[in-house]
Design a protein around this motif. Structure first.
Motif, PDB file in Angstrom:
ATOM      1  N   GLY A  27       0.831  -1.190   0.000  1.00 14.57           N
ATOM      2  CA  GLY A  27       0.000   0.000   0.000  1.00 14.57           C
ATOM      3  C   GLY A  27       0.867   1.243   0.000  1.00 14.57           C
ATOM      4  O   GLY A  27       2.093   1.166  -0.102  1.00 14.57           O
ATOM      5  N   PRO A  28       0.271   2.404   0.122  1.00 12.70           N
ATOM      6  CA  PRO A  28       1.046   3.643   0.161  1.00 12.70           C
ATOM      7  C   PRO A  28       2.083   3.602   1.289  1.00 12.70           C
ATOM      8  O   PRO A  28       1.777   3.211   2.416  1.00 12.70           O
ATOM      9  N   GLY A  29       3.315   3.969   0.965  1.00 16.43           N
ATOM     10  CA  GLY A  29       4.362   4.008   1.973  1.00 16.43           C
ATOM     11  C   GLY A  29       4.940   2.659   2.332  1.00 16.43           C
ATOM     12  O   GLY A  29       5.730   2.559   3.279  1.00 16.43           O
ATOM     13  N   GLN A  30       4.582   1.612   1.597  1.00 19.10           N
ATOM     14  CA  GLN A  30       5.050   0.267   1.909  1.00 19.10           C
ATOM     15  C   GLN A  30       5.931  -0.298   0.799  1.00 19.10           C
ATOM     16  O   GLN A  30       5.846   0.117  -0.353  1.00 19.10           O
ATOM     17  N   ILE A  31       6.752  -1.283   1.185  1.00 21.30           N
ATOM     18  CA  ILE A  31       7.634  -1.976   0.245  1.00 21.30           C
ATOM     19  C   ILE A  31       7.362  -3.472   0.349  1.00 21.30           C
ATOM     20  O   ILE A  31       7.271  -4.013   1.458  1.00 21.30           O
ATOM     21  N   LEU A  32       7.245  -4.134  -0.782  1.00 21.70           N
ATOM     22  CA  LEU A  32       7.133  -5.594  -0.810  1.00 21.70           C
ATOM     23  C   LEU A  32       8.517  -6.168  -1.053  1.00 21.70           C
ATOM     24  O   LEU A  32       9.203  -5.781  -1.995  1.00 21.70           O
ATOM     25  N   ILE A  33       8.939  -7.097  -0.182  1.00 21.92           N
ATOM     26  CA  ILE A  33      10.236  -7.748  -0.381  1.00 21.92           C
ATOM     27  C   ILE A  33      10.062  -9.251  -0.523  1.00 21.92           C
ATOM     28  O   ILE A  33       9.127  -9.843   0.028  1.00 21.92           O
ATOM     29  N   ALA A  34      10.979  -9.840  -1.265  1.00 22.88           N
ATOM     30  CA  ALA A  34      11.161 -11.283  -1.247  1.00 22.88           C
ATOM     31  C   ALA A  34      12.082 -11.549  -0.063  1.00 22.88           C
ATOM     32  O   ALA A  34      13.227 -11.113  -0.053  1.00 22.88           O
ATOM     33  N   VAL A  35      11.572 -12.213   0.936  1.00 21.74           N
ATOM     34  CA  VAL A  35      12.310 -12.397   2.183  1.00 21.74           C
ATOM     35  C   VAL A  35      13.487 -13.342   1.967  1.00 21.74           C
ATOM     36  O   VAL A  35      13.363 -14.388   1.328  1.00 21.74           O
ATOM     37  N   ARG A  36      14.631 -12.963   2.523  1.00 23.54           N
ATOM     38  CA  ARG A  36      15.799 -13.829   2.531  1.00 23.54           C
ATOM     39  C   ARG A  36      16.096 -14.339   3.938  1.00 23.54           C
ATOM     40  O   ARG A  36      16.659 -15.417   4.099  1.00 23.54           O
ATOM     41  N   ALA A  37      15.725 -13.557   4.955  1.00 18.09           N
ATOM     42  CA  ALA A  37      15.942 -13.995   6.333  1.00 18.09           C
ATOM     43  C   ALA A  37      14.978 -13.251   7.245  1.00 18.09           C
ATOM     44  O   ALA A  37      14.591 -12.113   6.965  1.00 18.09           O
ATOM     45  N   ALA A  38      14.600 -13.923   8.333  1.00 12.90           N
ATOM     46  CA  ALA A  38      13.720 -13.314   9.331  1.00 12.90           C
ATOM     47  C   ALA A  38      14.248 -13.631  10.725  1.00 12.90           C
ATOM     48  O   ALA A  38      14.564 -14.788  11.025  1.00 12.90           O
ATOM     49  N   GLY A  39      14.370 -12.615  11.554  1.00 12.14           N
ATOM     50  CA  GLY A  39      14.821 -12.825  12.918  1.00 12.14           C
ATOM     51  C   GLY A  39      13.725 -13.446  13.769  1.00 12.14           C
ATOM     52  O   GLY A  39      12.533 -13.189  13.566  1.00 12.14           O
ATOM     53  N   VAL A  40      14.133 -14.289  14.717  1.00 15.09           N
ATOM     54  CA  VAL A  40      13.196 -14.937  15.643  1.00 15.09           C
ATOM     55  C   VAL A  40      13.402 -14.313  17.019  1.00 15.09           C
ATOM     56  O   VAL A  40      14.519 -14.293  17.543  1.00 15.09           O
ATOM     57  N   ASN A  41      12.318 -13.806  17.606  1.00 14.84           N
ATOM     58  CA  ASN A  41      12.389 -13.108  18.884  1.00 14.84           C
ATOM     59  C   ASN A  41      11.349 -13.641  19.862  1.00 14.84           C
ATOM     60  O   ASN A  41      10.306 -14.166  19.444  1.00 14.84           O
ATOM     61  N   PRO A  42      11.596 -13.493  21.165  1.00 19.14           N
ATOM     62  CA  PRO A  42      10.608 -13.938  22.152  1.00 19.14           C
ATOM     63  C   PRO A  42       9.226 -13.326  21.953  1.00 19.14           C
ATOM     64  O   PRO A  42       8.212 -13.977  22.213  1.00 19.14           O
ATOM     65  N   VAL A  43       9.171 -12.067  21.466  1.00 21.57           N
ATOM     66  CA  VAL A  43       7.865 -11.440  21.277  1.00 21.57           C
ATOM     67  C   VAL A  43       7.025 -12.199  20.265  1.00 21.57           C
ATOM     68  O   VAL A  43       5.788 -12.152  20.319  1.00 21.57           O
ATOM     69  N   ASP A  44       7.656 -12.954  19.367  1.00 19.97           N
ATOM     70  CA  ASP A  44       6.910 -13.684  18.341  1.00 19.97           C
ATOM     71  C   ASP A  44       5.979 -14.717  18.974  1.00 19.97           C
ATOM     72  O   ASP A  44       4.787 -14.768  18.665  1.00 19.97           O
ATOM     73  N   TRP A  45       6.527 -15.554  19.867  1.00 26.03           N
ATOM     74  CA  TRP A  45       5.662 -16.556  20.486  1.00 26.03           C
ATOM     75  C   TRP A  45       4.728 -15.931  21.527  1.00 26.03           C
ATOM     76  O   TRP A  45       3.618 -16.429  21.757  1.00 26.03           O
ATOM     77  N   LYS A  46       5.167 -14.834  22.130  1.00 23.60           N
ATOM     78  CA  LYS A  46       4.293 -14.163  23.107  1.00 23.60           C
ATOM     79  C   LYS A  46       3.041 -13.618  22.441  1.00 23.60           C
ATOM     80  O   LYS A  46       1.941 -13.682  22.996  1.00 23.60           O
TER      81      LYS A  46
END
Length: 308
Positions: A27-46
């Protein structure tokens, strides 16, 4: 259809699944990326359990894609986006999940990835490292000052110790005895956690600390407050705002800007900050990556890699 790792309702690991999803459209102000890596953080499962970040309201639309940070290659930019073009290598916070083949990033929270910084390292910077950086900027200590860091052995703590060194500060890190070599390897003085830690920390700091960066909360925060020479130099990312304000301190104020991400990437490129990526998993094994963090067995950063 592209794949993403999601949770389908609030609950435990039984709510998780690798699913086919629609390719996002920026949408406006956004970028679509082909993901190469994603960080895993405690907040994800929380978040899967129903946890809400401060200031969040409204109900999520399930399924919800996991992940708060990602790196990848720009596919498409939305209206009003400047400075980014298809093929650019970038990293940043995500709009709606990074454990996926494609993700949306807000352009204002996206930075160009230096060629010297691997995708895996870049993907770990927007959450833990940025929190560390923002907190140290908030403390605004002069070179040569001493900063005491509780919970120094975790992802944010390790970044605080390294960035503190880059800022010319002397860091004293409180962590378990098993993390002594790790903490000292980051250029800090190690103080074993557990009963009596505050007395040991006071000795290591040669008195009160010029600044205190708490990452634990609870009783540890209360004891740490007594070690601050100036309570206005007490900050926490491990306790509610009301808890730290009652002690005269403040929560870490997140800047959430691309400028912070640029600064962090520069530190990594110069060798002043090592994200310590110790485990990587393909997207198909995202459940294992998340369990590693949720079970508390992770040492360093865990990253999900997505094939090009």
């Amino acid at each position: 259809m592209p794949k993403a790792y999601v949770f389908t309702r609030y609950g435990g690991p039984e709510t998780e699944a690798l699913m086919d999803v629609d390719r996002p459209r920026p949408g406006p102000g956004q970028i679509l990326i082909a993901v190469r890596a994603a960080g895993v953080n405690p907040v994800d499962w929380k978040l899967r359990t129903g946890f809400r970040r401060p200031g969040e309201s409204g109900e999520p639309v399930f399924p919800v894609v996991f992940g708060s940070e990602a790196s990848g290659v720009v596919e498409e930019a939305g209206d009003g986006v400047t400075g980014f073009a298809a093929g650019d290598e970038v990293f940043g916070n995500v709009v709606a999940g990074g454990y996926a083949q494609y993700a949306l990033l807000p352009a204002a929270l996206t930075a160009h990835k230096p060629a010297a910084v691997p995708f895996t390292d870049a993907a770990t910077l927007p959450v833990a490292a940025a929190t560390a950086y923002d907190g140290l900027r908030q403390l605004d200590l002069p070179a040569g000052a001493t900063v005491l860091v509780t919970g120094a052995g975790g992802g944010v703590g390790a970044a605080v110790l390294q960035i503190a060194r880059a800022f010319g500060l002397r860091a004293v890190g409180v962590a378990s005895g098993g993390k002594k070599d790790f903490v000292e390897g980051l250029g800090a003085v190690h103080v074993p956690s557990g009963p009596g830690w505050a007395e040991r920390a006071r000795a290591a700091a040669a008195g009160a600390a010029d600044g205190v960066y708490d990452l634990v909360g609870g009783e540890v925060l209360k004891e740490a407050a007594d070690l601050a020479a100036d309570r206005t130099k007490l900050i926490t990312a491990g306790a509610p705002e009301s808890d730290v304000e009652a002690l005269g301190g403040a929560r870490v104020r997140r800047a959430r800007t691309a400028a912070v991400l640029d600064a962090l990437a520069d530190l990594v490129a110069r060798g002043a900050l090592d994200p310590h990526v110790t485990a990587t998993f393909p997207l198909e094994r995202a459940a294992e990556a998340l369990r590693t963090v949720e079970d508390g067995h992770a040492r360093g950063k865990v990253v999900i890699e997505v094939a090009a």
